[in-house]
Design an enzyme around this catalytic site. Structure first.
Site, PDB file in Angstrom:
ATOM      1  N   CYS A  36      -1.663  -3.633  14.634  1.00  0.00           N
ATOM      2  CA  CYS A  36      -1.294  -3.308  13.252  1.00  0.00           C
ATOM      3  C   CYS A  36      -1.663  -4.420  12.283  1.00  0.00           C
ATOM      4  CB  CYS A  36       0.211  -3.040  13.186  1.00  0.00           C
ATOM      5  SG  CYS A  36       0.747  -2.526  11.547  1.00  0.00           S
ATOM      6  N   CYS A  84       5.055  -7.715   7.599  1.00  0.00           N
ATOM      7  CA  CYS A  84       5.975  -7.219   8.623  1.00  0.00           C
ATOM      8  C   CYS A  84       6.166  -8.307   9.670  1.00  0.00           C
ATOM      9  CB  CYS A  84       5.388  -5.960   9.267  1.00  0.00           C
ATOM     10  SG  CYS A  84       6.465  -5.210  10.512  1.00  0.00           S
ATOM     11  N   GLU A 115       0.814  -1.205   0.000  1.00  0.00           N
ATOM     12  CA  GLU A 115       0.000   0.000   0.000  1.00  0.00           C
ATOM     13  C   GLU A 115       0.852   1.262   0.000  1.00  0.00           C
ATOM     14  OE1 GLU A 115      -2.550  -0.465   3.410  1.00  0.00           O
ATOM     15  OE2 GLU A 115      -2.806  -2.545   2.795  1.00  0.00           O
ATOM     16  N   CYS A 161       3.249  -6.173  16.126  1.00  0.00           N
ATOM     17  CA  CYS A 161       2.500  -5.240  16.984  1.00  0.00           C
ATOM     18  C   CYS A 161       1.010  -5.620  16.949  1.00  0.00           C
ATOM     19  CB  CYS A 161       2.688  -3.800  16.491  1.00  0.00           C
ATOM     20  SG  CYS A 161       4.411  -3.267  16.510  1.00  0.00           S
ATOM     21  N   CYS A 168       3.028   8.272   1.889  1.00  0.00           N
ATOM     22  CA  CYS A 168       3.428   7.248   2.854  1.00  0.00           C
ATOM     23  C   CYS A 168       3.768   5.981   2.081  1.00  0.00           C
ATOM     24  CB  CYS A 168       2.262   7.014   3.820  1.00  0.00           C
ATOM     25  SG  CYS A 168       2.544   5.688   4.977  1.00  0.00           S
ATOM     26  N   CYS A 197      -1.838   1.156   8.184  1.00  0.00           N
ATOM     27  CA  CYS A 197      -0.988   0.217   7.464  1.00  0.00           C
ATOM     28  C   CYS A 197      -1.624  -1.148   7.277  1.00  0.00           C
ATOM     29  CB  CYS A 197       0.294  -0.054   8.230  1.00  0.00           C
ATOM     30  SG  CYS A 197       0.837   1.244   9.232  1.00  0.00           S
TER      31      CYS A 197
HETATM   32  N1  SAH Z   1       7.232  -0.249  11.432  1.00  0.00           N
HETATM   33  C1  SAH Z   1       7.290   1.167  11.522  1.00  0.00           C
HETATM   34  C2  SAH Z   1       6.535   1.908  10.439  1.00  0.00           C
HETATM   35  C3  SAH Z   1       5.167   1.404  10.054  1.00  0.00           C
HETATM   36  S1  SAH Z   1       3.814   1.731  11.078  1.00  0.00           S
HETATM   37  C4  SAH Z   1       6.867   1.623  12.895  1.00  0.00           C
HETATM   38  O1  SAH Z   1       6.517   0.780  13.708  1.00  0.00           O
HETATM   39  O2  SAH Z   1       6.939   2.809  13.183  1.00  0.00           O
HETATM   40  C5  SAH Z   1       3.511   3.455  11.026  1.00  0.00           C
HETATM   41  C6  SAH Z   1       2.774   3.952  12.253  1.00  0.00           C
HETATM   42  O3  SAH Z   1       1.379   3.576  12.234  1.00  0.00           O
HETATM   43  C7  SAH Z   1       3.343   3.362  13.519  1.00  0.00           C
HETATM   44  O4  SAH Z   1       3.452   4.327  14.517  1.00  0.00           O
HETATM   45  C8  SAH Z   1       2.311   2.321  13.879  1.00  0.00           C
HETATM   46  O5  SAH Z   1       2.408   1.998  15.207  1.00  0.00           O
HETATM   47  C9  SAH Z   1       1.026   3.018  13.471  1.00  0.00           C
HETATM   48  N2  SAH Z   1      -0.128   2.123  13.334  1.00  0.00           N
HETATM   49  C10 SAH Z   1      -0.145   0.839  12.970  1.00  0.00           C
HETATM   50  N3  SAH Z   1      -1.393   0.340  12.990  1.00  0.00           N
HETATM   51  C11 SAH Z   1      -2.190   1.349  13.386  1.00  0.00           C
HETATM   52  C12 SAH Z   1      -3.591   1.470  13.607  1.00  0.00           C
HETATM   53  N4  SAH Z   1      -4.403   0.442  13.445  1.00  0.00           N
HETATM   54  N5  SAH Z   1      -4.065   2.663  14.000  1.00  0.00           N
HETATM   55  C13 SAH Z   1      -3.241   3.724  14.165  1.00  0.00           C
HETATM   56  N6  SAH Z   1      -1.921   3.668  13.977  1.00  0.00           N
HETATM   57  C14 SAH Z   1      -1.388   2.488  13.601  1.00  0.00           C
END
Ligand code: SAH
Length: 352
Positions: free
Chosen positions: A123, A116, A96, A120, A109, A340
Site C-alpha cells: 500500500c 497511515c 485523495e 501494509c 472513496c 490508495c
Molecule cells: N486501512 C483500511 C482502508 C484503506 S485501504 C484497510 O486496510 O482496509 C482500502 C483497500 O485497498 C484495502 O483492502 C487495501 O488493502 C487495498 N489496497 C491497498 N493498496 C492496494 C494496491 N496497491 N492494490 C490493490 N489494493 C490495495
C-alpha cells in the site's frame, strides 16, 4: 496572553453549533440553519447565510471559522468513470478522494488519515507513515466537494466507502462523527446501508463499532489465508492474528445481521496460488461473507505485481467451487493509479 483561535464550526452537529453560538445571542434554531448552509448548500462563508441578520453574520465571522478545501491535482480515467482528486486543507496537508461512476450509482472513496501507520507492504498510503488524523469535518468536506462536482451534472453521491488513505478505525471518533453527520437530515441524509468501512483488522475497535449498532457494511482487508503470510504482508496481523479478526467479524455480523466483506488483493506469486485458494475456502466456509478479489494496483516502490488474467480467473473459480460468495472488483481507475495513496505520493513526494 491568550491567542484568539477561532473555533471551526464545520464538522459539528446542529445542537453543538447551537450551543456555541448562544453567547452571540443567536437562538438555538439557528444551529440547524447554519448546519444546513454548511452541509446541504455547501456554503463556506458566513456572509452568504442570508436568513441570518447581517450583524449576526459579522459576529459569527469574528468568532468562528469554516473548514476550507482546495484542489491540488486531479486525474480522470480514459473511460471517464473514475476521477481522483487530491484535496488539501488549511495546513496544506493533502489526501485523495476518488469518485467512481458505477451503473448502480456514484460511489465516493474517502480518506480518513493523512498517510497511515499500518505499514501494509503493498500500500502506497503508508510509505511515509502516519502524518495526522483527519477531523470528521475534513472527511465530510471530501464528500461535499464531490457533491459539487456531481451537481454540475445533476447527479448526487449514492454511496460512500471509507477505503482511501488511512485506517478508519485508528481514527475512530472522527470517523464515527462523519458517519453520523452524513446521515443527518440537515446533511446528506444518507442511509447507513450505503456506507462501507474498510479496516485492516483492529479487533478491539471492530468490537467498539459493533457496540455502536450502525447498519453500515464492514469490510475486512484479509489478503492472506494464514497467519505467517498475512503477517508478512500486514504487520497488524502480529497484534491481531487472523482467528481474532474473523471472530470479531462474526460478532459484527451477528449483531448487525449484515454480511461482512473480505477484501483479498491478489499479488502475483505471493498469495494467488491454488493452495491459497484452498486455505481460504477452509477459513471462510460457513461464514456470512462476501469475498472481493482485487487484482493489485502495482506499487513500483514495493516491486509487487499483478497476477495474469488466467491466474485471477482460476483463483476466482476455485473459490466459487468451494461455495464462497466471490466477486472480482471491476478494475476501475488503474490508468490513474487509483489505489490508495498513489496520487498523493506522486504529487507530494517531499512533504509528508
Ligand atoms: N486501512 C483500511 C482502508 C484503506 S485501504 C484497510 O486496510 O482496509 C482500502 C483497500 O485497498 C484495502 O483492502 C487495501 O488493502 C487495498 N489496497 C491497498 N493498496 C492496494 C494496491 N496497491 N492494490 C490493490 N489494493 C490495495
Amino acid at each position: 496572553m491568550t491567542t484568539n483561535v477561532k473555533t471551526d464550526l464545520f464538522g459539528l452537529f446542529a445542537p453543538e453549533i447551537a450551543e456555541l453560538i448562544k453567547p452571540l445571542g443567536l437562538q438555538s434554531y439557528r444551529g440547524k440553519q447554519i448546519a444546513e448552509w454548511l452541509y446541504k448548500h455547501n456554503i463556506r462563508q458566513f456572509a452568504s447565510m442570508t436568513n441570518i441578520a447581517k450583524d449576526q453574520r459579522a459576529s459569527l465571522d469574528n468568532s468562528f471559522t469554516i473548514t476550507q478545501v482546495s484542489l491540488k491535482a486531479e486525474q480522470h480515467s480514459v473511460d471517464g468513470k473514475t476521477s481522483k482528486f487530491l484535496l488539501s486543507f488549511s495546513d496544506d496537508m493533502a489526501v485523495e478522494t476518488v469518485l467512481m461512476r458505477h451503473t448502480y450509482g456514484n460511489s465516493v472513496c474517502v480518506s480518513t488519515q493523512v498517510g497511515c501507520a499500518m505499514g501494509c507492504t503493498f500500500c502506497a498510503s503508508t510509505l511515509n507513515g502516519l502524518v495526522r488524523n483527519l477531523t470528521g469535518g475534513e472527511i465530510l468536506a471530501q464528500i461535499l466537494y464531490i457533491t459539487e462536482v456531481l451537481q454540475q451534472q445533476e447527479q448526487k453521491v449514492d454511496s460512500i466507502v471509507l477505503m482511501g488513505s488511512g485506517e478508519p478505525l485508528a481514527n475512530f471518533d472522527n470517523v464515527l462523527r462523519f458517519i453520523r453527520l452524513i446521515h443527518e437530515d440537515y446533511c446528506l441524509n444518507l442511509s447507513y446501508r450505503n456506507i462501507t468501512l474498510s479496516t485492516c483488522g483492529l479487533v478491539s475497535e471492530i468490537d467498539k463499532l459493533t457496540g455502536e449498532k450502525l447498519p453500515i457494511t464492514l469490510s475486512i482487508s484479509l489478503h492472506a489465508p494464514n497467519n505467517s503470510l498475512r503477517s508478512s504482508l500486514m504487520p497488524v496481523n502480529k497484534r491481531y492474528p487472523l482467528e481474532q479478526v474473523l471472530a470479531a467479524s462474526d460478532r459484527y455480523a451477528a449483531a448487525t445481521g449484515r454480511r461482512v466483506t473480505y477484501e483479498y488483493t491478489l499479488i502475483a506469486g505471493i498469495n494467488d496460488q491454488p493452495s491459497h485458494a484452498k486455505e481460504l475456502i477452509t477459513l471462510l466456509r460457513g461464514r456470512l461473507a462476501n469475498i472481493n478479489l482485487i487484482p493489485i494496483n502495482p506499487v513500483p516502490e514495493r516491486g509487487l505485481l499483478r497476477p495474469s488474467v488466467n491466474d485471477i480467473i482460476q483463483f476466482e473459480q476455485l473459490l466459487q467451487r468451494g461455495r464462497l460468495n466471490v466477486t472480482v472488483r471491476r478494475e476501475m481507475g488503474t490508468d490513474i493509479s487509483a489505489a490508495c495513496g498513489q496520487l498523493r505520493h506522486k504529487v507530494c513526494r517531499n512533504d509528508g
